[in-house]
Motif scaffolding. Structure first.
Motif, PDB file in Angstrom:
ATOM      1  N   PHE A  66     108.619  27.466   9.561  1.00 26.31           N
ATOM      2  CA  PHE A  66     109.789  27.367  10.423  1.00 26.31           C
ATOM      3  C   PHE A  66     109.413  27.319  11.895  1.00 26.31           C
ATOM      4  N   ALA A  67     108.193  27.717  12.221  1.00 21.97           N
ATOM      5  CA  ALA A  67     107.749  27.677  13.614  1.00 21.97           C
ATOM      6  C   ALA A  67     107.555  26.244  14.091  1.00 21.97           C
ATOM      7  N   GLU A  68     107.018  25.390  13.201  1.00 22.82           N
ATOM      8  CA  GLU A  68     106.778  23.988  13.563  1.00 22.82           C
ATOM      9  C   GLU A  68     107.535  23.004  12.685  1.00 22.82           C
ATOM     10  N   GLN A  69     108.384  23.518  11.794  1.00 22.14           N
ATOM     11  CA  GLN A  69     109.240  22.690  10.949  1.00 22.14           C
ATOM     12  C   GLN A  69     108.447  21.701  10.097  1.00 22.14           C
ATOM     13  N   ASN A  70     107.526  22.259   9.298  1.00 27.09           N
ATOM     14  CA  ASN A  70     106.799  21.437   8.336  1.00 27.09           C
ATOM     15  C   ASN A  70     106.304  22.322   7.194  1.00 27.09           C
ATOM     16  N   GLY A  71     105.633  21.719   6.233  1.00 23.06           N
ATOM     17  CA  GLY A  71     105.162  22.451   5.074  1.00 23.06           C
ATOM     18  C   GLY A  71     103.811  23.110   5.244  1.00 23.06           C
ATOM     19  N   ASN A  72     103.218  23.022   6.440  1.00 21.15           N
ATOM     20  CA  ASN A  72     101.901  23.611   6.686  1.00 21.15           C
ATOM     21  C   ASN A  72     102.059  25.090   7.027  1.00 21.15           C
ATOM     22  N   ILE A  73     101.876  25.953   6.039  1.00 24.03           N
ATOM     23  CA  ILE A  73     102.138  27.372   6.251  1.00 24.03           C
ATOM     24  C   ILE A  73     100.951  28.112   6.874  1.00 24.03           C
ATOM     25  N   ILE A  74      99.894  27.390   7.220  1.00 24.62           N
ATOM     26  CA  ILE A  74      98.791  27.959   7.988  1.00 24.62           C
ATOM     27  C   ILE A  74      98.090  26.825   8.716  1.00 24.62           C
ATOM     28  N   ASP A  75      97.566  27.117   9.890  1.00 27.78           N
ATOM     29  CA  ASP A  75      96.800  26.130  10.656  1.00 27.78           C
ATOM     30  C   ASP A  75      95.322  26.460  10.488  1.00 27.78           C
ATOM     31  N   TYR A  76      94.675  25.736   9.581  1.00 22.68           N
ATOM     32  CA  TYR A  76      93.273  26.034   9.274  1.00 22.68           C
ATOM     33  C   TYR A  76      92.315  25.668  10.409  1.00 22.68           C
ATOM     34  N   SER A  77      92.808  25.000  11.442  1.00 21.16           N
ATOM     35  CA  SER A  77      91.930  24.640  12.555  1.00 21.16           C
ATOM     36  C   SER A  77      91.426  25.874  13.312  1.00 21.16           C
ATOM     37  N   TYR A  78      92.104  27.016  13.127  1.00 16.00           N
ATOM     38  CA  TYR A  78      91.667  28.248  13.792  1.00 16.00           C
ATOM     39  C   TYR A  78      90.515  28.933  13.073  1.00 16.00           C
ATOM     40  N   GLY A 123      95.176  38.489  20.533  1.00 16.72           N
ATOM     41  CA  GLY A 123      96.549  38.103  20.241  1.00 16.72           C
ATOM     42  C   GLY A 123      96.599  36.951  19.258  1.00 16.72           C
ATOM     43  N   LYS A 124      95.754  35.946  19.487  1.00 17.55           N
ATOM     44  CA  LYS A 124      95.708  34.797  18.576  1.00 17.55           C
ATOM     45  C   LYS A 124      95.121  35.192  17.222  1.00 17.55           C
ATOM     46  N   PHE A 125      94.051  35.992  17.260  1.00 20.88           N
ATOM     47  CA  PHE A 125      93.413  36.427  16.017  1.00 20.88           C
ATOM     48  C   PHE A 125      94.393  37.252  15.182  1.00 20.88           C
ATOM     49  N   GLY A 126      95.091  38.171  15.837  1.00 22.43           N
ATOM     50  CA  GLY A 126      96.055  39.009  15.134  1.00 22.43           C
ATOM     51  C   GLY A 126      97.128  38.182  14.457  1.00 22.43           C
ATOM     52  N   ASN A 127      97.677  37.210  15.169  1.00 22.72           N
ATOM     53  CA  ASN A 127      98.697  36.345  14.573  1.00 22.72           C
ATOM     54  C   ASN A 127      98.136  35.512  13.429  1.00 22.72           C
ATOM     55  N   PHE A 128      96.907  35.035  13.589  1.00 20.45           N
ATOM     56  CA  PHE A 128      96.330  34.162  12.571  1.00 20.45           C
ATOM     57  C   PHE A 128      96.093  34.907  11.258  1.00 20.45           C
ATOM     58  N   VAL A 129      95.612  36.140  11.325  1.00 16.52           N
ATOM     59  CA  VAL A 129      95.258  36.855  10.094  1.00 16.52           C
ATOM     60  C   VAL A 129      96.411  37.671   9.530  1.00 16.52           C
ATOM     61  N   HIS A 130      97.419  37.955  10.345  1.00 18.20           N
ATOM     62  CA  HIS A 130      98.447  38.935   9.990  1.00 18.20           C
ATOM     63  C   HIS A 130      99.172  38.596   8.689  1.00 18.20           C
ATOM     64  N   ALA A 327      93.324  40.880   2.463  1.00 18.99           N
ATOM     65  CA  ALA A 327      92.790  39.545   2.728  1.00 18.99           C
ATOM     66  C   ALA A 327      93.079  39.073   4.147  1.00 18.99           C
ATOM     67  N   ILE A 328      92.164  38.295   4.701  1.00 14.78           N
ATOM     68  CA  ILE A 328      92.419  37.508   5.910  1.00 14.78           C
ATOM     69  C   ILE A 328      91.874  36.104   5.658  1.00 14.78           C
ATOM     70  N   PRO A 329      92.337  35.094   6.397  1.00 13.92           N
ATOM     71  CA  PRO A 329      91.950  33.712   6.099  1.00 13.92           C
ATOM     72  C   PRO A 329      90.442  33.493   6.003  1.00 13.92           C
ATOM     73  N   GLY A 330      90.085  32.577   5.102  1.00 17.35           N
ATOM     74  CA  GLY A 330      88.684  32.210   4.934  1.00 17.35           C
ATOM     75  C   GLY A 330      87.974  33.028   3.876  1.00 17.35           C
ATOM     76  N   ASN A 331      88.711  33.547   2.897  1.00 18.11           N
ATOM     77  CA  ASN A 331      88.127  34.395   1.838  1.00 18.11           C
ATOM     78  C   ASN A 331      87.422  35.620   2.407  1.00 18.11           C
TER      79      ASN A 331
END
Length: 443
Positions: A66-78, A123-130, A327-331
Motif C-alpha cells: 500500500f506504500a507504493e501501490q503494487n504487489g512488491n511487498i519487499i524491496d530486495y534492492s536494500y 532508520g532505514k535498516f529498522g524499517n527494512f527488517v521490521h 527472521a530478518i531479510p536474507g535468511n
C-alpha cells in the motif's frame, strides 16, 4: 518468483486449515526460509500483471504494498546495503538490557548514537527488517499463514511540508491546527481502512499492527505544524496540547479502520515510550473496539519491560517482547526488543485459537486471550488483565468452546492448565537504552 511459487504449492495441504495473519508493517521477505512454509498465497491470483480475482489489486499474490501501490511487498534492492554496525547495535543493546555488556561495548554504542549518518542508516535498516521480524514471531511453531501488507516505505518521507504559511493569518489558529491534524489523520486512516478492506476480502482472521504514532513521535509532527501556524516554537504546554489533539484525531478516524474488517481481530503494539497510554495516548493502540486488543511487553514472564507503554484502560494484555529472536531479510536472524515483538506473540496465539475453533468471532478470541492470562503482580497496574498471555491455556480454552460456552471454557482451562514457574530477575538494564519507536506511519 517461480521457485517461491513452487514452494508454496508444496505447502498448500499444510496450510489448508490454518488461520491467516495479515502483518501490516514495513514489508515481508517472502523468500525467507522461516516464512516460506507459512506464506499465504492468494489462490485467485497469479503473477501475470492482471487482476485475476477482480479485487482491484493486480498481482496481490502474497499480499499488497500500500506504500507504493503494487504487489512488491519487499524491496530486495536494500539487501546487503547495510553495515554490520546495525546488527551489532541490537546485539549490544540486548546485552545492556540484561546487564551483560562490557564497558567497551557500551562506549561504542554511545558513540554510534551520536552519529547522524548512523541514525539515518538505522532508520532505514529498522524499517527494512521490521516486518519480516514481526512476521516470523507471528508464525513461529504454528501452521499460521502470514500475509504481507506493506504500509511503511523503507524510507519514510516528511508529511507536513505542504502546510501553507498564509493560512496562519486566520483568526483561530488552534482551530486551523485542529483541522489540519484532523485532515492528516483522516487521510492516513483512509489508507488503513483500505488495508482493512483488503484483509477482509481475503478473510484474514488476525491482523498484527506493530506500527503507529506514540506521543513523542506525534510531538515531532505537531511541533513543526505549530511553528508553521504560529511562527514560533511551542511551549511545553502547547506542545502537549497539539500532540494530544493529533492522537485524538488518529484514534477517532481509526474507528473506521477496524470497523472495515469486523471479522478480523486487530492486535496492536502498545508503544515503546515507557509512557501511560491512559494519559498520553498512542495510535492505533488506543483504538477501542470489540475486535481490537493492545499488547504491552515483558521480559519472558519475569518483569515488565521499562520501555513498554502501559495503561489499565488502554493496554489489555502483556506478552514477551525483549530479546526476541526472529527472521530478518536474507535468511538471517536477529534478536530485537519492543512491543513490536510482543504484539505478534499475541497474534500468533490468536490465530491458534481461531484454528482450534473456526467459529469463534474476534470478540470471543479477545475474551479467551484476556481471560486465560497468568496474573502477575508486576502487571497489576500496567495492563487491564494484570497478566501475561498463556498460550497453552488459551488454546485449550478455544478447543473446549467446540462443546461449551466461552465463559465456561475459560473457567475450565484455568483449572486445567497451570501457570509456568518463573523467577524475578535481579538484573536491571540502563533506562537510557531503549528500543526504537514503533515503525512510524509518517514523520
Amino acid at each position: 518468483m517461480k521457485w517461491i511459487s513452487l514452494c508454496v504449492l508444496a505447502t498448500i495441504g499444510f496450510q489448508a486449515n490454518a488461520a491467516t495473519i495479515a502483518v501490516i508493517d514495513s514489508g515481508l521477505d517472502y523468500k525467507h526460509e522461516m516464512i516460506v512454509p507459512n506464506l499465504w498465497t492468494n489462490a485467485g491470483e497469479v503473477e501475470d500483471r492482471r487482476d485475476n480475482d477482480g479485487n482491484g489489486y493486480q498481482d496481490d499474490v502474497h499480499g499488497w504494498n500500500f506504500a507504493e501501490q503494487n504487489g512488491n511487498i519487499i524491496d530486495y534492492s536494500y539487501l546487503g546495503t547495510f553495515s554490520p554496525d546495525c546488527s551489532k547495535y541490537f546485539d549490544i543493546q540486548g546485552k545492556m538490557f540484561l546487564g551483560q555488556a562490557t564497558e567497551s561495548e557500551i562506549a561504542w554504542l554511545k558513540e554510534k548514537v551520536k552519529d547522524p549518518n548512523f541514525i539515518k542508516e538505522m532508520g532505514k535498516f529498522g524499517n527494512f527488517v521490521h516486518g519480516t521480524h514481526v512476521a516470523g514471531i507471528s508464525i513461529r511453531n504454528t501452521k499460521n499463514n502470514v500475509m504481507g501488507i506493506k504500509l511503511i516505505p523503507t524510507e519514510v518521507k516528511p508529511f507536513f511540508d505542504g502546510l501553507a504559511r498564509n493560512k496562519a493569518y486566520q483568526a483561530d489558529r488552534w482551530s486551523l491546527l485542529e483541522k489540519a491534524f484532523d485532515a492528516l489523520a483522516a487521510e492516513q486512516m483512509k489508507m488503513l481502512t483500505d488495508i482493512a478492506r483488503f484483509t477482509a476480502y481475503h478473510k484474514a482472521d488476525v491482523a498484527n499492527g506493530s506500527f503507529g504514532t506514540g506521543f513523542n513521535q506525534a510531538k515531532m509532527i505537531t511541533d513543526n505544524a505549530y511553528r508553521i501556524i504560529f511562527f514560533k516554537k511551542p511551549s511545553e504546554e502547547d506542545s502537549n496540547r497539539a500532540a494530544a489533539m493529533f492522537i485524538a484525531a488518529m484514534v477517532k478516524h481509526g474507528q473506521n479502520f477496524v470497523a472495515a474488517a469486523p471479522n478480523t481481530l486487530f492486535v496492536f503494539a502498545a508503544g515503546n515510550d515507557g509512557m501511560s497510554n491512559d494519559q498520553f495516548g498512542t495510535s492505533p493502540a488506543n483504538i477501542k473496539a470489540d475486535n481490537v486488543i493492545t499488547v504491552g511487553a515483558t521480559y519472558k514472564n519475569e518483569f515488565f519491560a521499562p520501555f513498554s507503554n502501559y495503561g489499565k484502560k488502554m493496554v489489555d494484555i502483556a506478552a514477551p517482547g525483549m530479546l526476541i529472536h526472529s527472521a530478518i531479510p536474507g535468511n538471517e536472524y536477529l534478536k530485537v526488543s519492543g512491543t513490536s515483538q510482543a504484539s505478534p506473540f499475541v497474534a500468533n496465539v490468536a490465530a491458534q485459537i481461531k484454528e482450534a475453533n473456526p467459529r469463534l468471532k474476534p470478540v470471543e478470541i479477545k475474551k479467551i486471550l484476556m481471560g486465560t492470562v497468568d496474573p502477575k503482580g508486576f502487571l497489576a497496574d500496567k495492563v487491564a488483565t494484570g497478566g501475561i498471555v498463556n498460550t497453552e491455556r488459551a488454546v485449550v480454552a478455544a478447543q473446549m468452546t467446540n462443546s461449551m460456552s466461552v465463559t465456561e471454557a475459560i473457567s475450565r482451562a484455568k483449572s486445567a492448565v497451570k501457570a509456568p514457574s518463573s523467577f524475578r530477575s535481579e538484573r536491571v538494564y540502563p533506562f537510557s537504552v531503549v528500543p526504537m519507536p514503533l515503525t512510524p506511519m509518517f514523520k
